[in-house]
Design an enzyme around this catalytic site. Sequence first.
Site, PDB file in Angstrom:
ATOM      1  N   ASP A  95       3.986  90.383  -3.420  1.00  0.00           N
ATOM      2  CA  ASP A  95       2.839  90.657  -4.306  1.00  0.00           C
ATOM      3  C   ASP A  95       1.706  91.344  -3.557  1.00  0.00           C
ATOM      4  O   ASP A  95       1.045  92.233  -4.090  1.00  0.00           O
ATOM      5  CB  ASP A  95       2.307  89.350  -4.911  1.00  0.00           C
ATOM      6  N   SER A 144      35.071 106.905 -24.546  1.00  0.00           N
ATOM      7  CA  SER A 144      35.360 105.494 -24.792  1.00  0.00           C
ATOM      8  C   SER A 144      36.766 105.216 -24.260  1.00  0.00           C
ATOM      9  O   SER A 144      37.449 106.129 -23.801  1.00  0.00           O
ATOM     10  CB  SER A 144      35.246 105.173 -26.266  1.00  0.00           C
ATOM     11  N   LEU A 145      37.169 103.983 -24.319  1.00  0.00           N
ATOM     12  CA  LEU A 145      38.468 103.617 -23.747  1.00  0.00           C
ATOM     13  C   LEU A 145      39.452 103.270 -24.852  1.00  0.00           C
ATOM     14  O   LEU A 145      39.086 102.668 -25.854  1.00  0.00           O
ATOM     15  CB  LEU A 145      38.297 102.390 -22.843  1.00  0.00           C
ATOM     16  N   GLU A 172      38.966  96.050 -13.280  1.00  0.00           N
ATOM     17  CA  GLU A 172      37.555  95.620 -13.264  1.00  0.00           C
ATOM     18  C   GLU A 172      37.279  94.791 -14.505  1.00  0.00           C
ATOM     19  O   GLU A 172      37.903  95.012 -15.534  1.00  0.00           O
ATOM     20  CB  GLU A 172      36.615  96.847 -13.377  1.00  0.00           C
ATOM     21  N   LYS A 207      35.541  93.998 -17.930  1.00  0.00           N
ATOM     22  CA  LYS A 207      34.912  94.870 -18.939  1.00  0.00           C
ATOM     23  C   LYS A 207      33.620  94.200 -19.395  1.00  0.00           C
ATOM     24  O   LYS A 207      33.650  93.150 -20.037  1.00  0.00           O
ATOM     25  CB  LYS A 207      35.859  95.112 -20.114  1.00  0.00           C
ATOM     26  N   ARG A 244      24.798 106.250 -24.516  1.00  0.00           N
ATOM     27  CA  ARG A 244      26.026 106.995 -24.739  1.00  0.00           C
ATOM     28  C   ARG A 244      25.949 107.826 -26.019  1.00  0.00           C
ATOM     29  O   ARG A 244      26.448 108.934 -26.073  1.00  0.00           O
ATOM     30  CB  ARG A 244      27.182 105.989 -24.830  1.00  0.00           C
ATOM     31  N   GLU A 282      26.754  99.851 -17.143  1.00  0.00           N
ATOM     32  CA  GLU A 282      26.461  99.028 -18.310  1.00  0.00           C
ATOM     33  C   GLU A 282      25.127  98.303 -18.144  1.00  0.00           C
ATOM     34  O   GLU A 282      24.915  97.632 -17.133  1.00  0.00           O
ATOM     35  CB  GLU A 282      27.606  98.002 -18.441  1.00  0.00           C
ATOM     36  N   CYS A 286      33.518 102.660 -62.526  1.00  0.00           N
ATOM     37  CA  CYS A 286      33.404 103.554 -63.688  1.00  0.00           C
ATOM     38  C   CYS A 286      34.315 103.132 -64.840  1.00  0.00           C
ATOM     39  O   CYS A 286      34.350 103.801 -65.869  1.00  0.00           O
ATOM     40  CB  CYS A 286      33.691 104.993 -63.278  1.00  0.00           C
ATOM     41  N   CYS A 314      33.161 109.049 -61.253  1.00  0.00           N
ATOM     42  CA  CYS A 314      32.996 107.677 -60.759  1.00  0.00           C
ATOM     43  C   CYS A 314      31.898 107.703 -59.706  1.00  0.00           C
ATOM     44  O   CYS A 314      32.025 108.386 -58.686  1.00  0.00           O
ATOM     45  CB  CYS A 314      34.320 107.193 -60.167  1.00  0.00           C
TER      46      CYS A 314
HETATM   47  S1  IVH Z   1      34.682 103.000 -17.684  1.00  0.00           S
HETATM   48  C1  IVH Z   1      36.051 106.856 -19.420  1.00  0.00           C
HETATM   49  N1  IVH Z   1      34.344 100.569 -16.801  1.00  0.00           N
HETATM   50  O1  IVH Z   1      33.482 100.071 -22.236  1.00  0.00           O
HETATM   51  C2  IVH Z   1      35.566 105.638 -18.796  1.00  0.00           C
HETATM   52  N2  IVH Z   1      33.644 101.074 -19.020  1.00  0.00           N
HETATM   53  O2  IVH Z   1      35.189 101.411 -24.350  1.00  0.00           O
HETATM   54  C3  IVH Z   1      34.706 104.825 -19.656  1.00  0.00           C
HETATM   55  N3  IVH Z   1      32.634  99.205 -20.198  1.00  0.00           N
HETATM   56  O3  IVH Z   1      31.439 102.763 -23.176  1.00  0.00           O
HETATM   57  C4  IVH Z   1      33.919 103.815 -19.027  1.00  0.00           C
HETATM   58  N4  IVH Z   1      32.823  97.735 -18.573  1.00  0.00           N
HETATM   59  O4  IVH Z   1      30.310 100.697 -22.210  1.00  0.00           O
HETATM   60  C5  IVH Z   1      34.193 101.406 -17.822  1.00  0.00           C
HETATM   61  N5  IVH Z   1      34.088  98.449 -15.883  1.00  0.00           N
HETATM   62  C6  IVH Z   1      33.930  99.295 -16.904  1.00  0.00           C
HETATM   63  C7  IVH Z   1      33.345  98.896 -18.122  1.00  0.00           C
HETATM   64  C8  IVH Z   1      33.228  99.822 -19.158  1.00  0.00           C
HETATM   65  C9  IVH Z   1      32.400  97.948 -19.812  1.00  0.00           C
HETATM   66  C10 IVH Z   1      32.323  99.747 -21.530  1.00  0.00           C
HETATM   67  C11 IVH Z   1      31.481 101.004 -21.530  1.00  0.00           C
HETATM   68  C12 IVH Z   1      32.248 102.021 -22.322  1.00  0.00           C
HETATM   69  C13 IVH Z   1      33.207 101.166 -23.067  1.00  0.00           C
HETATM   70  C14 IVH Z   1      34.454 101.952 -23.338  1.00  0.00           C
END
Ligand code: IVH
Length: 668
Positions: free
Chosen positions: A39, A84-85, A116, A118, A139, A176, A413, A434
């Site tokens: 501080d 997205s995955l 990893e 998720k 995103r 994230e 309708c 309709c």
């Molecule tokens: S990789 C193309 N790694 O999952 C690679 N995504 O469905 C995309 N997410 O929008 C991201 N943990 O928000 C990656 N270890 C991780 C993740 C991760 C969570 C989320 C992320 C992404 C979504 C995809």
Amino acid sequence: MKSLIDFFERVEKLREQLNVHNYRYYVLDDPSITDAEYDRLFHELLDLEELHPELKTSDSPTQRVGAAPLAEFQPVPHSISMLSLSNVFDFNELQAFDKRIKDRIKNANSIEYICEPKLDGLAISLRYEQGVLVQAATRGDGQTGENVTDNCRTIKTIPLKLINHNIPNILEVRGEVYMPLSGFTKLNEFILEKNEKPFANPRNAAAGSLRQLDSKITAIRPLAFFAYGIGETSEVIAETHSEVLKRLSSLGFCVSPGYQIVQGAQFCQDYYEQLIQKRHTFDYEIDGMVIKINSLALQIELGFISRSPRWATAYKFPAAEVTTIVESVDFQVGRTGALTPVARLKPVSVAGVIVSNATLHNMDEIARKDIRIGDTVIVRRAGDVIPEVARVVLECRQHNTKTIESPTHCPICQSAVEKIEGESAIRCPGGLHCSAQCKEMIRHFASRKAMDIEGLGDKLIEQLVDKSLIKTAADLFQLSFNRLASLERMAEKSAKNIIDSLEKSKNTSLNRFIFSLGIRDVGETTALSLAQYFGDLTAIMQATTEDLLAVNDVGPIVAENIRAFFDDSHNQQVIRELLAANIHWPAMPQKSAENKLSGKTFVLTGTLSSMSREEAKEKLQALGAKLSESVSKKTNYVVAGEEPGSKLQKAQTLGVSILGEIEFLKLF
Ligand code: IVH
């Protein structure tokens, strides 16, 4: 007297020290000074900056407290899409994912995967230039996000300045933003004390906190960040994903913890089962695991399909299942008149989200699952998947349950419904008479990939149709400012914006126009093929079923649907009115030129001064080119605009031809 240089040096020194202490405290969880000492340093810096505001910089630790509120978030185009995955839900699907990869790769025996957790939060892209955080974006739709820089600056685990040397000039870090469970519980307690509505789950709390226009509110919310990847970079920073994670960690980020490198589907499965056991020991929510190919070169080789990479997938935890009661069943009318049964449920919380409706898909599905009104059912929800009724708990069935009757008339309708032969769906033949279909039709017409009429949302469409101000898409263009402005809850500014966006939408492309008509089974791709093949609207409207069958991806059913659509005199009338309202598009290239670029793959990077990325894409597709998100050996051309991303470098490394904007324009 101290000179400005002395002040400057002291300020720099303080910032450096505070950044290191911040990192030790929040990222490493290993502080080396007391809070009081921190501080003291912090206040010394604050005082100096107050004395010399010209020395203030955006990466100063004092800038984490939030900035002036915004009127709205600004859009941020992502130079590299945020994808997205795809999902797998069991070991079989995981093995199929592994097999698909191995079928595509020559030396497939020794593929390394990285597993990893998720994280269940919100994806964010952080842009660093010369090591300083310059932009943070959500995103969004993957191509364009929202600028949430002020808000992200308040998150202590997001470095304002990267530590360490040897930092690329441009580095986009992706990861994230989440809310730790401990912080979430405290926040909800605080909200309840004020008699306000608590957040349903940590994910919603994180999203709600990050999307605050007033960053001072974000600043007091307990948000945190894990990095799990990179976007654009000005130089290659690693060869494998695990090296990327190590590099990110050394630059000052918390990286997705507990990752592991494994080989083969069985070891991925083992990691998954261990993660299920461990998931409740973390102070944050995870909803599955992510499996990625470790080698970045292989990632590039595998590329993408639609909006997801082929080199990664999410393995979600089993869906949360809860029992509840079917109180009634309604039939919803879709754009093409299909009636979908929807169960109205006694509200229950499924994995933290209140569920009160679930689709029952169609009558066959109801019969197969033997669902009756009054039944106790198991409702399931996996991740963002729409809730569904998994099965009936037969042991709980009471004698007074009611069977679900297929409606004889449209609930909106009242037209007598039709059962389409060979399909399980029942349909309302009411078409645009309709109001439900009319609303859906207009919603589709105005949607982003169709006519892209900004500001014409569902609520407004509902109001316009219910008040009989519009019956068809063409009526939209007859709406006056006064009419719109006189609607309930419609500010003059919004009315003006809608008039402007209607006007703007009139300048479109033939393929968008065809798509927006909502012909059954004619999606974006088919609309494009039709536009390219026939070149103009009249030719499409006059084409026989045989002519239509000659078009790529038009089969007999689609050809019939197209013919039936254009044979309908009401549809013809709407099209005439739309054209009379001056909806127009540039001529499609002549047939001879049509396939000039067929079989050629293009990748776009950077900003073009003459057109948007979407326009460039449409122009290339009109000449038969294929567009790809990533550069590989198979890419024929990379079009590089201003401030190109790492794709340009990749192209140079692989020896792919590069076109500047002028050379690109010459193609047309
Ligand atoms: S990789 C193309 N790694 O999952 C690679 N995504 O469905 C995309 N997410 O929008 C991201 N943990 O928000 C990656 N270890 C991780 C993740 C991760 C969570 C989320 C992320 C992404 C979504 C995809």
